[in-house]
Scaffold this active site. Structure first.
Site, PDB file in Angstrom:
ATOM      1  N   GLU A 101     -24.219  -3.650 -33.963  1.00 46.72           N
ATOM      2  CA  GLU A 101     -25.583  -3.892 -34.405  1.00 46.72           C
ATOM      3  C   GLU A 101     -26.606  -3.164 -33.532  1.00 46.72           C
ATOM      4  O   GLU A 101     -27.520  -2.527 -34.031  1.00 46.72           O
ATOM      5  CB  GLU A 101     -25.830  -5.407 -34.355  1.00 46.72           C
ATOM      6  CG  GLU A 101     -27.237  -5.845 -34.640  1.00 46.72           C
ATOM      7  CD  GLU A 101     -27.546  -5.889 -36.127  1.00 46.72           C
ATOM      8  OE1 GLU A 101     -26.620  -5.634 -36.919  1.00 46.72           O
ATOM      9  OE2 GLU A 101     -28.697  -6.167 -36.485  1.00 46.72           O
ATOM     10  N   ASP A 102     -26.426  -3.242 -32.214  1.00 50.42           N
ATOM     11  CA  ASP A 102     -27.500  -2.822 -31.314  1.00 50.42           C
ATOM     12  C   ASP A 102     -27.258  -1.526 -30.550  1.00 50.42           C
ATOM     13  O   ASP A 102     -28.140  -1.073 -29.834  1.00 50.42           O
ATOM     14  CB  ASP A 102     -27.765  -3.919 -30.258  1.00 50.42           C
ATOM     15  CG  ASP A 102     -28.184  -5.226 -30.903  1.00 50.42           C
ATOM     16  OD1 ASP A 102     -28.673  -5.179 -32.044  1.00 50.42           O
ATOM     17  OD2 ASP A 102     -28.003  -6.274 -30.265  1.00 50.42           O
TER      18      ASP A 102
END
Ligand code: MN
Length: 751
Positions: A101-102
């Site tokens: 996700e990051d």
């Protein structure tokens, strides 16, 4: 007490690079220690690899508190293993849960490094990770919630890791901004704590709820935790007195056991106070006694009953409060024997009896259940729960996800009842379910043709609410078919979605007739029933799609003669101009409300002229109450109390519309507020109240009504106050005046 341990070290960010590196390593080694008994050859290398990837990927990131980000995934892994009982695979996925996700790391990288099994779990975690998106629209939120349920049905580990993630975020919520705190806490009460409950993770559920309360209603939380602290000594003394004789007799019986008293979670005490309208002192079950038996699976049931018989030899039991969840475990797998007995001093005390296996299930829920499943032939009830979620998801049609979510949530939330078929098979239904729910639970055919039922051999309508222990026989007729009215009295998501899809199917069938009618009409006008023409007609008659339009034509809910007013250009129909008398609110799209980003609404302050706001009617806030602003389309910002009964739902579904709010310090406006009072009948009470309100406090009283019966009175005072402080002062002075034993603020529904 399940109050959050302070995981966050506030001084962490003052550490230098080397100290930080040591801290990270220390946390990682602690994780390895709890995993140790479950590590197989080869696991250690995989774990190390996951740790290294996570450290590297998050190396530039920090949490809001200033700590290095990597401490978060390590903590999540620790919770997953230690508190939920998950194993190595889950620990690895927890370490990696935020990287896709990051950071730069892709799902492909994970698959290459660890294999497809891991990639799939992390994919699930990534998909549901943007649920906490303050700017997401309602539909996206609902879609996200649906995704959570979908992944739950696919691999429950995803949701268990997600719960660990949420728990850690809640434990470290202090460093977040107030609006994010409200949003995350509301989402927790709305979805995650019911999920934890449904999965049997009682410890985690209580902690999530307590933490949510701490941020949503800090005053309430602090008051109750203080009261618990203040009464701690008395309580311990009582518990010891209660336990002493039991301990002796259990020892004489040769049982291997642990016995202790345990305080209730703060949130459940608050629920009692709120729903039963009692004070903290009046909550009689502030704690429960727990007896954990060390007993083999073959002997545990009889040993539990042996303990029951010893307890009831010492203390008198309340016959209607015996709960046997050993013979019939709860749907989430919970097993135990609960009884409530009369303790010393005439106090009711709840006693919970479990074997250590049952205790493990009660604390670790689903995961523990799986572990025992192998050596226990009994089939997991959770499997059938997961299956029912899968069924629901299959039926849920795209588009009305919000509605679907409401249905599923009802199933998640409510208590269970146990109902039997004529053959004696048991079905688990939510409390409040009707005979028709039961019919749909067994088979959708039985539901759609249901005309009534026999409950314990007595004829009842299908809307009859069934109770635990009822035996239900469904009566059907081949001619019967579902009606929209049925939706008013079914409770389960399964029944609702079956009825809805039947009604939709029915509508589609009728629409076929409507289509024929329309074709003829258009033929007469010399135009084809083309897509363009259908769109034009939908727009004119305000129908959502062609089915809606044809259905309307068949049942005659609009006037087909109006087609004559259409202009014809070749093969195309063009709708006549019509005067607009639409509700002005409909003209403003939901998300087009001006969003005063970053700004703060100051109520009754200088921003008054710039931003339109209103105090919500449902909770009637006054200055000093803990509040938030909420953008309502077309109505500006509405101010709600954070303890408003609609708050959790608003914040969870429409978090992007929350606006920071605070009260201005001026005291120019007064608000009409009501308090209810109760006390012992006293001749001078009206005089006393009048003295307090208009004499001492010089407040403007609007009305006072008192009703007395059997030596007790209750009444209502309506009074104008400027803020919360004045209202609290009024309550305090009324109590001090003597004769009045309880003062409560009235809710809108009481007024
Ligand atoms: Mn996370």
């Amino acid at each position: 007490m399940p109050v959050a341990p302070l995981v966050l070290n506030k001084d962490v960010y003052t550490l230098n690079a080397e100290e930080e590196r040591m801290l990270i390593l220390r946390k990682y080694r602690a994780l390895l220690r709890v995993l140790k008994p479950r590590i197989k050859p080869g696991d250690k290398k995989l774990l190390r690899r996951a740790f290294e990837i996570a450290v590297e990927a998050h190396s530039e990131m920090r949490r809001k508190s200033g700590e290095p980000y990597i401490l978060h995934p390590i903590a999540v892994a620790q919770i997953a293993v230690e508190e939920i009982g998950l194993g190595v695979t889950s620990a690895i996925c927890a370490l990696l849960h935020d990287v896709v996700e990051d950071t730069e790391v892709t799902l492909g990288d994970i698959e290459q490094e660890f294999g497809v099994r891991y990639a799939r779990i992390i994919d699930g975690l990534t998909k549901i990770s943007n649920v906490v998106d303050l700017n997401a629209t309602t539909t996206i939120q609902a879609e996200n919630f649906r995704k959570i349920l979908l992944t739950l049905a696919e691999d429950p580990r995803v949701i268990l890791i997600k719960l660990a993630d949420r728990l850690h975020n809640m434990r470290t919520l202090d460093s977040m901004a107030r609006d994010k705190q409200l949003k995350i806490a509301s989402e927790t009460t709305y979805l995650y704590s019911p999920l934890a409950h449904r999965l049997g993770l009682y410890e985690i559920k209580s902690e999530l709820e307590d933490l949510a309360l701490k941020y949503l209603q800090p005053e309430v939380f602090n008051e109750i935790s203080q009261a618990l602290k203040d009464t701690h000594r008395d309580r311990s003394r009582y518990i010891n007195e209660f336990i002493r004789p039991l301990k002796e007799m259990l020892e004489v019986a040769g049982l291997d056991f642990k016995i202790y008293g345990r305080p209730k979670a703060i949130n459940s005490i608050w629920n009692k106070i709120r729903t039963k309208h009692v004070t903290f002192e009046e909550v009689y079950d502030l704690f429960a006694i727990r007896i954990i038996l060390n007993s083999s699976p073959e002997r545990e049931k009889q040993d539990c009953w042996k303990v029951y018989s010893i307890i009831t030899n010492v203390y008198r039991p309340s016959p209607e409060r015996l709960r046997d969840w050993i013979s019939v475990p709860k749907g989430n797998g919970y097993e135990a024997l609960h009884t409530t007995v009369m303790g010393p001093g005439g106090r009711w005390v709840e006693v919970q009896i479990r074997s250590s296996r049952m205790n493990d299930i009660a604390e670790k829920g689903l995961a523990a259940h799986w572990r025992y499943k192998e050596d226990n032939a009994q089939e997991s009830k959770l499997d059938s729960f997961l299956q029912s979620i899968r069924d629901l998801l299959l039926q849920a049609e795209h588009g009305d996800t919000l509605e679907f979510l409401q249905d599923v949530k009802l199933d998640l939330f409510t208590e269970e009842i146990y109902v039997y078929t004529p053959k004696g098979d048991m079905r688990v239904l939510p409390k409040g379910a009707t005979a028709l729910d039961f019919a749909f639970d067994i088979h959708s055919d039985l539901g759609t043709h249901c005309i009534g039922a026999k409950v314990n051999y007595k004829l009842v309508p299908m809307s009859h609410a069934v109770k635990s222990g009822d035996q239900v026989e469904i009566i059907t007729s081949a001619k019967q078919q579902p009606d929209a009215e049925w939706l008013d009295f079914v409770l389960t998501g399964k029944a609702k979605s079956k009825i809805k899809s039947f009604l939709k199917e029915e509508k589609r069938r009728i629409a076929q007739d409507g289509k024929v009618i329309m074709e003829k009409k258009l033929q007469a006008l010399g135009v084809p029933l083309s897509k363009a023409n259908i769109t034009e007609m939908c727009s004119f008659f305000q129908k959502t799609d062609s089915t809606d339009l044809f259905y309307g034509a068949a049942v005659g809910n609009f006037d087909l003669r109006e087609l004559k007013n259409f202009r014809i250009e070749g093969e195309r129909m063009l709708q006549p101009a019509k005067e607009t008398n639409l509700d002005s609110r409909q003209l403003i799209p939901e998300d087009a409300v001006p969003h005063p980003k970053g700004s703060e609404v100051v109520i009754f302050g200088d921003t008054q002229d710039k931003i339109l706001y209103k105090l919500a009617n449902c909770c009637q806030p006054i200055p000093g109450d803990d509040v938030f602003g909420f953008q309502s389309p077309g109505e500006g910002v509405k101010i709600h109390r954070t303890d408003c009964r609609y708050a959790a739902q608003l914040l969870a579904h429409h978090g992007h519309r929350v606006v920071k709010t605070k009260w201005a310090k001026n005291k120019e406006i007064s608000f009409l507020c009501g308090v209810s009072i109760t006390g012992l009948d006293d001749v001078g009470v009206i005089q006393k109240i009048a003295n307090v309100v208009t004499g001492d406090l010089k407040m403007n009283m609007r009305s006072l009504s008192i009703d007395s019966h059997n030596g007790v009175f209750d009444g209502t005072i309506m009074v104008f106050v400027h803020d919360r402080e004045e209202l609290d002062l009024l309550s305090q002075k009324l109590i001090e005046s003597g004769g009045i034993s309880k003062v409560e603020r009235l809710e809108a529904s009481d007024l």
